[in-house]
Motif scaffolding. Sequence first.
Motif, PDB file in Angstrom:
ATOM      1  N   VAL A 198       0.829  -1.212   0.000  1.00  0.00           N
ATOM      2  CA  VAL A 198       0.000   0.000   0.000  1.00  0.00           C
ATOM      3  C   VAL A 198       0.862   1.261   0.000  1.00  0.00           C
ATOM      4  O   VAL A 198       0.605   2.209  -0.749  1.00  0.00           O
ATOM      5  N   SER A 199       1.912   1.299   0.819  1.00  0.00           N
ATOM      6  CA  SER A 199       2.734   2.512   0.895  1.00  0.00           C
ATOM      7  C   SER A 199       3.488   2.767  -0.402  1.00  0.00           C
ATOM      8  O   SER A 199       3.904   3.896  -0.672  1.00  0.00           O
ATOM      9  N   GLN A 200       3.669   1.730  -1.212  1.00  0.00           N
ATOM     10  CA  GLN A 200       4.352   1.893  -2.494  1.00  0.00           C
ATOM     11  C   GLN A 200       3.519   2.749  -3.445  1.00  0.00           C
ATOM     12  O   GLN A 200       4.052   3.535  -4.225  1.00  0.00           O
ATOM     13  N   VAL A 201       2.199   2.594  -3.379  1.00  0.00           N
ATOM     14  CA  VAL A 201       1.326   3.336  -4.288  1.00  0.00           C
ATOM     15  C   VAL A 201       0.740   4.580  -3.641  1.00  0.00           C
ATOM     16  O   VAL A 201       0.482   5.576  -4.311  1.00  0.00           O
ATOM     17  N   LEU A 202       0.559   4.532  -2.331  1.00  0.00           N
ATOM     18  CA  LEU A 202      -0.055   5.656  -1.617  1.00  0.00           C
ATOM     19  C   LEU A 202       1.049   6.474  -0.961  1.00  0.00           C
ATOM     20  O   LEU A 202       1.487   6.174   0.147  1.00  0.00           O
ATOM     21  N   GLN A 203       1.495   7.503  -1.652  1.00  0.00           N
ATOM     22  CA  GLN A 203       2.588   8.322  -1.142  1.00  0.00           C
ATOM     23  C   GLN A 203       2.094   9.113   0.059  1.00  0.00           C
ATOM     24  O   GLN A 203       1.160   9.905  -0.048  1.00  0.00           O
ATOM     25  N   GLY A 257       0.755  11.318   2.647  1.00  0.00           N
ATOM     26  CA  GLY A 257       0.413  12.723   2.707  1.00  0.00           C
ATOM     27  C   GLY A 257       0.140  13.362   1.357  1.00  0.00           C
ATOM     28  O   GLY A 257      -0.596  14.330   1.279  1.00  0.00           O
ATOM     29  N   ALA A 258       0.728  12.830   0.290  1.00  0.00           N
ATOM     30  CA  ALA A 258       0.575  13.441  -1.032  1.00  0.00           C
ATOM     31  C   ALA A 258      -0.633  12.885  -1.772  1.00  0.00           C
ATOM     32  O   ALA A 258      -1.420  13.634  -2.355  1.00  0.00           O
ATOM     33  N   GLN A 296      -8.545  20.121   1.037  1.00  0.00           N
ATOM     34  CA  GLN A 296      -7.246  19.441   1.070  1.00  0.00           C
ATOM     35  C   GLN A 296      -7.382  17.978   0.674  1.00  0.00           C
ATOM     36  O   GLN A 296      -6.562  17.430  -0.079  1.00  0.00           O
ATOM     37  N   ALA A 297      -8.443  17.321   1.148  1.00  0.00           N
ATOM     38  CA  ALA A 297      -8.678  15.922   0.794  1.00  0.00           C
ATOM     39  C   ALA A 297      -8.914  15.780  -0.703  1.00  0.00           C
ATOM     40  O   ALA A 297      -8.418  14.852  -1.343  1.00  0.00           O
ATOM     41  N   SER A 298      -9.667  16.721  -1.272  1.00  0.00           N
ATOM     42  CA  SER A 298      -9.948  16.684  -2.706  1.00  0.00           C
ATOM     43  C   SER A 298      -8.669  16.832  -3.521  1.00  0.00           C
ATOM     44  O   SER A 298      -8.489  16.177  -4.564  1.00  0.00           O
ATOM     45  N   GLU A 299      -7.764  17.682  -3.065  1.00  0.00           N
ATOM     46  CA  GLU A 299      -6.480  17.859  -3.758  1.00  0.00           C
ATOM     47  C   GLU A 299      -5.666  16.576  -3.722  1.00  0.00           C
ATOM     48  O   GLU A 299      -5.023  16.199  -4.716  1.00  0.00           O
TER      49      GLU A 299
END
Length: 376
Positions: A307-312, A314-315, A341-344
Motif C-alpha cells: 500500500v505505501s508503495q502506491v499511496l505516497q 500525505g501526497a 485538502q482531501a480533494s487535492e
Amino acid sequence: MPRKIRLLQIIDHLGHGGAEMLQLTLAKSIDRACFDLHVIALRQWPQPLLVKSLRALGVPVTELNQRNAYDLPALLSMIKYIRRHRIDIIHTHLIASDFLGRIAGFLTGRPVVSTMHNSRADLDNEPVRRQWMEQWTGRFMARRLIVVSEMLREETAQWFGVPSRKVVAIPNGVDTEAFRRGPEFDRAAVKCKMVGGEYVMVTNVARWVPQKGLNHLIDAARTVTDSRPDVRFLLLGHGDLHAELEAQAQALGISDKVIFSFLDNVSDVLAASDVFVLSSLWEGLPLALLEAMAAGCPVVATDVGGVSQVLQRGATGLLVPPADAGALAAAMLECVNNPQQASERGAAAQAWVTQSYGMRAWASKLEKLYLREVTR
C-alpha cells in the motif's frame, strides 16, 4: 505469421474479489493479436456477471465443479482442456488453483506462473497441509512466482524457499478510464441511493472477512460519527462476517450510520464518495485501493503490504497503522473536516494511478513474462 500464444488463466471462482476482477482487466487489455486467452474457474459463482462480461469480450470461460482442494475430476478436466486447446502457458491465481493448476501444467509439460495476491500473512493463515502443498508445488512446478509489490519479493521467496530471482514483481493494473466521471455526474443521486441522503459518505469495498479489519473500521466509525453525525459509512462487499459486523454496529449505537450493501456499480459509488477507507490487516496490493484512487476519491489506508508503495504518504492519501481504530478515526476526520485538502490529494492520487498503474502497462509486463517462459 506465427500463431497466437494460447494462455490459460486458472482461478478458484469468478466472484467479486480483486484477483477475480483482474481476469476482466486482462481480457480488456491483453494484445489479442498475439495472445489467445482462456479462463477456467474451479467452481461456479452464484452471480455469473463476471462470466458474462468475459464471454462478451470473446474469452472462452469454463466453470468446473470442484468439490475439495484436491479434486481429481477437476484436475483431469483441466488436463483434457489443456491438451484439447493446445495451451502454451498457464497462469494460476489463489491457492486451490495454484495447487491443481501447477500439477496440470507439470503433467502436460506446460510452463506455469502463479500470482501471489497477498502477503505471506495470508499464506500463514492456511491449514498446514495446504501451506505445504502450496510451497512444494510452487517450488518445483512453477516457473515464476509473481508478487503484486516489490516490497513482497523477498518475503515470498523466503516463504517458498526459492531464489529471489524466481519471484517477479508486477503491480496490479486498473482500467482507470472506467472510474473517471465527467462534470455531469450526479454525486447526490448516488449518495441518496446508497445512504439515503446527501451525507458525507465514507466507503469501504472489501470482502467481509477477518483480513479486512472491518471491526476496527466500525470502532473508528463510532468516534467519527460522535464528532460528525452527518457522516455515513458504506460497506460494499459480501462475506461470513456480515451478521457479526452488523451486531457490532448495533451495539455501538451506530447501526443507522453504517450501511452494508452488496457490490453494485462500484465505479459510480467510488466517484460519489467523500473518502475511501482501507482497514486491512494485511494485503498484497489491493485492487479496490487503485480503483478508489482512479476515481479521484481521497484515501485513508492502513500501511500494509504494498500500500505505501502506491499511496505516497500525505501526497496521495493518508496512511495509518493496521488494527488502530483511533488512528483510523483521526485520519478520516482529517479528510471530512478538510474537504478541499482531501480533494487535492484525491486528484493527485488519480493522476499518479493513471500514470503508473494503467491496465495496458500492467498487461504488457505480463505479456513479456509469458513470452519469455514460452520460448525458454
